[in-house]
Design an enzyme around this catalytic site. Structure first.
Site, PDB file in Angstrom:
ATOM      1  N   LYS A  45       0.879  -1.161   0.000  1.00  0.00           N
ATOM      2  CA  LYS A  45       0.000   0.000   0.000  1.00  0.00           C
ATOM      3  C   LYS A  45       0.918   1.213   0.000  1.00  0.00           C
ATOM      4  CE  LYS A  45      -4.065   1.963   2.234  1.00  0.00           C
ATOM      5  NZ  LYS A  45      -3.637   3.345   2.277  1.00  0.00           N
ATOM      6  N   ASP A  69       2.349   4.880   0.055  1.00  0.00           N
ATOM      7  CA  ASP A  69       1.929   6.060   0.799  1.00  0.00           C
ATOM      8  C   ASP A  69       2.299   7.314   0.016  1.00  0.00           C
ATOM      9  OD1 ASP A  69       0.805   7.463   2.814  1.00  0.00           O
ATOM     10  OD2 ASP A  69       2.390   7.104   4.281  1.00  0.00           O
ATOM     11  N   LYS A 108      -2.837  -2.564   7.672  1.00  0.00           N
ATOM     12  CA  LYS A 108      -2.018  -1.393   8.013  1.00  0.00           C
ATOM     13  C   LYS A 108      -0.858  -1.778   8.923  1.00  0.00           C
ATOM     14  CE  LYS A 108      -3.329   2.469   6.937  1.00  0.00           C
ATOM     15  NZ  LYS A 108      -4.484   3.263   7.256  1.00  0.00           N
ATOM     16  N   CYS A 147      29.159  27.567  11.399  1.00  0.00           N
ATOM     17  CA  CYS A 147      30.307  27.863  12.232  1.00  0.00           C
ATOM     18  C   CYS A 147      31.358  28.490  11.328  1.00  0.00           C
ATOM     19  CB  CYS A 147      30.842  26.573  12.839  1.00  0.00           C
ATOM     20  SG  CYS A 147      32.520  26.737  13.443  1.00  0.00           S
ATOM     21  N   CYS A 189      37.854  24.209  13.453  1.00  0.00           N
ATOM     22  CA  CYS A 189      36.754  23.499  14.106  1.00  0.00           C
ATOM     23  C   CYS A 189      36.891  21.982  13.954  1.00  0.00           C
ATOM     24  CB  CYS A 189      35.433  23.970  13.504  1.00  0.00           C
ATOM     25  SG  CYS A 189      34.011  23.179  14.257  1.00  0.00           S
TER      26      CYS A 189
HETATM   27  S1  IVH Z   1      -6.432  -0.443  -4.666  1.00  0.00           S
HETATM   28  C1  IVH Z   1     -11.262   0.629  -4.698  1.00  0.00           C
HETATM   29  N1  IVH Z   1      -3.877  -0.680  -4.350  1.00  0.00           N
HETATM   30  O1  IVH Z   1      -4.941   3.362  -0.698  1.00  0.00           O
HETATM   31  C2  IVH Z   1      -9.967   1.099  -4.159  1.00  0.00           C
HETATM   32  N2  IVH Z   1      -4.912   1.216  -3.399  1.00  0.00           N
HETATM   33  O2  IVH Z   1      -7.449   3.421   1.162  1.00  0.00           O
HETATM   34  C3  IVH Z   1      -8.846   0.332  -4.785  1.00  0.00           C
HETATM   35  N3  IVH Z   1      -3.347   2.729  -2.288  1.00  0.00           N
HETATM   36  O3  IVH Z   1      -6.327   6.152  -1.748  1.00  0.00           O
HETATM   37  C4  IVH Z   1      -7.568   0.808  -4.305  1.00  0.00           C
HETATM   38  N4  IVH Z   1      -1.533   1.575  -2.686  1.00  0.00           N
HETATM   39  O4  IVH Z   1      -4.615   5.467  -3.327  1.00  0.00           O
HETATM   40  C5  IVH Z   1      -4.945   0.076  -4.093  1.00  0.00           C
HETATM   41  N5  IVH Z   1      -1.583  -1.024  -4.207  1.00  0.00           N
HETATM   42  C6  IVH Z   1      -2.655  -0.287  -3.944  1.00  0.00           C
HETATM   43  C7  IVH Z   1      -2.565   0.917  -3.223  1.00  0.00           C
HETATM   44  C8  IVH Z   1      -3.724   1.631  -2.970  1.00  0.00           C
HETATM   45  C9  IVH Z   1      -2.023   2.680  -2.135  1.00  0.00           C
HETATM   46  C10 IVH Z   1      -4.182   3.823  -1.758  1.00  0.00           C
HETATM   47  C11 IVH Z   1      -5.176   4.349  -2.723  1.00  0.00           C
HETATM   48  C12 IVH Z   1      -6.341   4.778  -1.901  1.00  0.00           C
HETATM   49  C13 IVH Z   1      -6.080   4.169  -0.581  1.00  0.00           C
HETATM   50  C14 IVH Z   1      -7.221   3.314  -0.188  1.00  0.00           C
END
Ligand code: IVH
Length: 678
Positions: free
Chosen positions: A120, A122, A319, A431, A437
């Site tokens: 996921k 960020d 998460k 400095c 130094c």
């Molecule tokens: S799939 C229908 N895959 O996570 C939604 N989302 O809470 C399908 N995100 O804002 C999302 N990496 O931008 C998907 N590999 C990933 C992701 C991802 C980050 C973000 C996405 C969204 C949030 C969802």
């Protein structure tokens, strides 16, 4: 249905206000106020209360939508298919529960379901629409239904294909993904911002979102952004792919970057193992991820499962622990960097952030202290991620204790006691101790020995580090007291190299005033400025005595450089070091002071090819001593090009532009004539 207690109603109201406000700041202003962990906790609590009292659910509850309305400045883009959010999972049990929910709906065994897992990312979510293979619209997520059209900005990312790859392109493709900034790019961007005194970003996600929302795409173009695709929201005609993982491969073939970590597996246990493994690797990825997105791989199953209010039923976000935590700022210390830059460092009440104990964090510079409004004793949010230096990202002013103390920037270097300089308009305080130094010792010595300074043959970086670590060399003057006996006791140093080094040191003592001034490592005094200064004042004493106005009279020396030089010679330690160096036997030919304009003032010369009678550096120094600027490339402004043996493209360019070209012999004739006439 039971009517909730007034205290419950009050809690629901407070959570909504807090979450809405946090959403607005996070999505619209790019200025997060809550840690992700806090946000998730409060949202979960609200979800729990709303499920207990469904009558209380209202359409504008933070549980019913994602993000907030777009801000002005970009055209609105309505998403043909809403950009939804994901439900969260925080434990192995949550993953198993998710798989069970899916299995129930699909009427199959949990262990038969195939999942596709990927990081996921960020960053900032965006959507890209391609018609007949050509990028037509790029938009932010906005509130999920309407985003901001940032096509011109997205076009600046090299990872966003402007045209799709391949022969048979679908008529319509809508790809979704995340724009991220890698840690290396983020650190470099913040470093630049620190030097320039502009705003530093709290984390790579803010840096990515902020960079995408620049009104000037040329600024976006300078930012190290990457687009990673993770979903095909629309594909017409459908190309027959039946799984998410196959679709990702398809996107990759069409020209998109997709996750290299994507893996498919069956059953929740394998998924949970994947989450553990990725969690362990998280710090080594070089970019921020905040979890794992777990998706049902079969697209037919995805359609069957469908959506609930704000999220699909076929996916969940596992998460990782938050990378931000809250702690107390116990004190601030000031560190001196290798180039003298003073960095305020927060000493914290130790706190575990994503599995690592953090007790120090950077506060970057004086401007950042003011921007954060932080005081000693404050409750602060700390962020650490992978190889990014932990930093203080926010202050909770409401928790400020009565005895909180203001942070005072020191006037003197904590290491050597020299004055700290901070020039107007500059964010960095430094400095002024330079050679003296200890914090700057190794760098100062490397510079001192370098080719364009005292040119001490055989005294490289490694050796300097050894000499300093042995505490044999504290100041450059100590170099000249090293003996063959002493040196040959160092590892990998024989009698011969030791003798060579001592001889090289002896030879280096005979130098020029220009080289000596350059070797001192005064801020912003490069070799050209050193040559001008040497030429102008003729003696070290005259330079030392010069006031700012006298320094500004030198060709190419402005108020800033004049101030650096002036401050340098006002530090008693520096004067002492100079004295010791001269006592060690460093000498040069004192030159006549140049009166009035130098013969080549205002001219720009370029040297190219090899010369027989001198090196290019020598030619350059002689030209500079006559007042000329020496540039590295030919342009319309070039006065003359000196073409040595095997001159290449610079010669061609000079000929094209009609710039005068002379050979080595003519160059030497002219140089000698000018030098005599001075
Ligand atoms: S799939 C229908 N895959 O996570 C939604 N989302 O809470 C399908 N995100 O804002 C999302 N990496 O931008 C998907 N590999 C990933 C992701 C991802 C980050 C973000 C996405 C969204 C949030 C969802």
């Amino acid at each position: 249905m039971s009517q909730p207690d007034p205290s419950v109603l009050e809690e629901i109201g407070q959570l909504r206000v807090a979450l809405n406000d946090a959403n607005y700041r996070y999505y619209a202003l790019d200025e997060p106020t809550l840690t992700d962990a806090d946000y998730d906790r409060q949202l979960q609590r609200l979800q729990q209360l709303e499920s207990e009292y469904p009558d209380q659910v209202v359409p504008d509850s933070p549980t019913q939508r994602v993000g907030s309305a777009p801000t002005e400045g970009f055209p609105e883009v309505a998403h043909a298919i809403p950009m939804l959010s994901l439900d969260n999972a925080f434990s192995r049990d949550d993953i198993v529960a998710f798989a069970q929910r899916v299995a129930e709906r699909l009427e199959c065994q949990v262990d038969d379901i195939e999942f596709s897992c990927e990081p996921k990312l960020d960053g900032a979510a965006v959507s890209l629409v391609y018609e007949q293979g050509v990028l037509v619209i790029g938009a932010t997520r906005g509130d999920g239904r309407t985003g901001e059209g940032i096509t011109s900005n997205l076009r600046t990312l090299r990872s966003v294909p402007l045209k799709l790859v391949g022969d048979e392109l679908p008529a319509l493709v809508e790809v979704r993904g995340e724009v991220i900034m890698r840690h290396s790019g983020f650190e470099a961007l913040n470093e630049r911002a620190r030097e320039e005194g502009s705003k530093v970003f709290a984390n790579p996600r803010n840096a990515a979102a902020g960079s995408l929302r620049q009104l000037d795409p040329r600024i976006t173009a300078t930012r190290p952004l990457e687009f990673h695709a993770y979903q095909a929201a629309r594909l017409e005609p459908d190309l027959g792919d039946t799984t998410h993982s196959a679709l990702m491969q398809r996107l990759s073939k069409l020209g998109f970057r997709t996750s290299t970590e994507l893996t498919t597996m069956r059953g929740p246990e394998a998924v949970a193992d994947y989450c553990d493994q990725l969690g362990a690797k998280r710090d080594q990825l070089g970019y921020d991820i905040d979890g794992v997105v777990i998706k049902v791989n079969d697209l037919r199953h995805q359609r069957e499962l469908g959506f609930v209010a704000r999220a699909p039923r076929w996916a969940v976000a596992f998460k990782f622990p938050a990378q931000e935590e809250v702690t107390t700022l116990n004190d601030v210390e000031f560190q001196v960097g290798r180039t003298g830059a003073i960095t305020p460092v927060a000493r914290l009440e130790p706190v575990t952030v994503a599995g690592v104990t953090v007790s120090n964090a950077t506060l970057h510079n004086a401007d950042e202290i003011i921007r954060l409004g932080v005081m000693i004793g404050d409750t602060v949010a700390i962020r650490r991620a992978g190889d990014v230096i932990p930093q203080v990202v926010r202050v909770d002013e409401e928790k400020r204790p009565a005895d909180a103390r203001a942070i005072t920037f020191p006037d003197h270097c904590p290491v050597c006691g020299s004055d700290i300089e901070r020039l107007e308009g500059e964010a960095v305080a430094r400095c002024s101790g330079g050679l003296y130094c200890a914090a700057q010792r190794k760098e100062a010595l490397k510079h001192f020995a370098s080719r364009k300074a005292l040119d001490i043959d055989g005294l490289g970086e490694k050796l300097i580090e050894q000499l300093v670590d042995q505490e044999w060399v504290k100041t450059p003057a100590d170099l000249f007291h090293l003996s063959v006996e002493q040196l040959k006791s160092l590892p990998r140093m024989g009698e011969k190299s030791a003798t060579n080094l001592v001889n090289a040191l002896e030879k280096a003592k005979q130098t020029t005033l220009a080289r000596f001034i350059y070797a001192l490592g005064i801020r912003e005094v490069g070799e050209a400025t050193a040559a001008n200064v040497a030429n102008h004042f003729g003696t070290l004493q005259a330079l030392q005595d010069a006031d700012q106005a006298a320094l500004e009279a030198v060709n190419d020396v402005g108020p800033i450089v004049a101030k650096h030089i002036h401050t340098f010679f006002r530090q008693p330690h520096n004067l002492e070091t100079l004295q010791v160096l001269i006592e060690a036997g460093i000498t040069w030919q004192e030159s006549e002071v140049t009166q009035g304009p130098t013969p080549l003032e205002g001219q720009t010369w370029v040297l190219t090819g090899a010369m027989e009678s001198m090196t290019r550096d020598e030619g350059k120094a002689r030209l500079q001593a006559l007042g000329a600027k020496v540039a590295g490339s030919v342009s319309k402004k070039t006065t003359c090009l000196v073409a040595g043996e095997a001159a290449g493209s610079k010669l061609t360019k000079a000929e094209q532009l009609g710039v005068e070209v002379i050979d080595e012999a003519t160059f030497i004739d002219r140089l000698t004539a000018w030098e005599r006439s001075e």
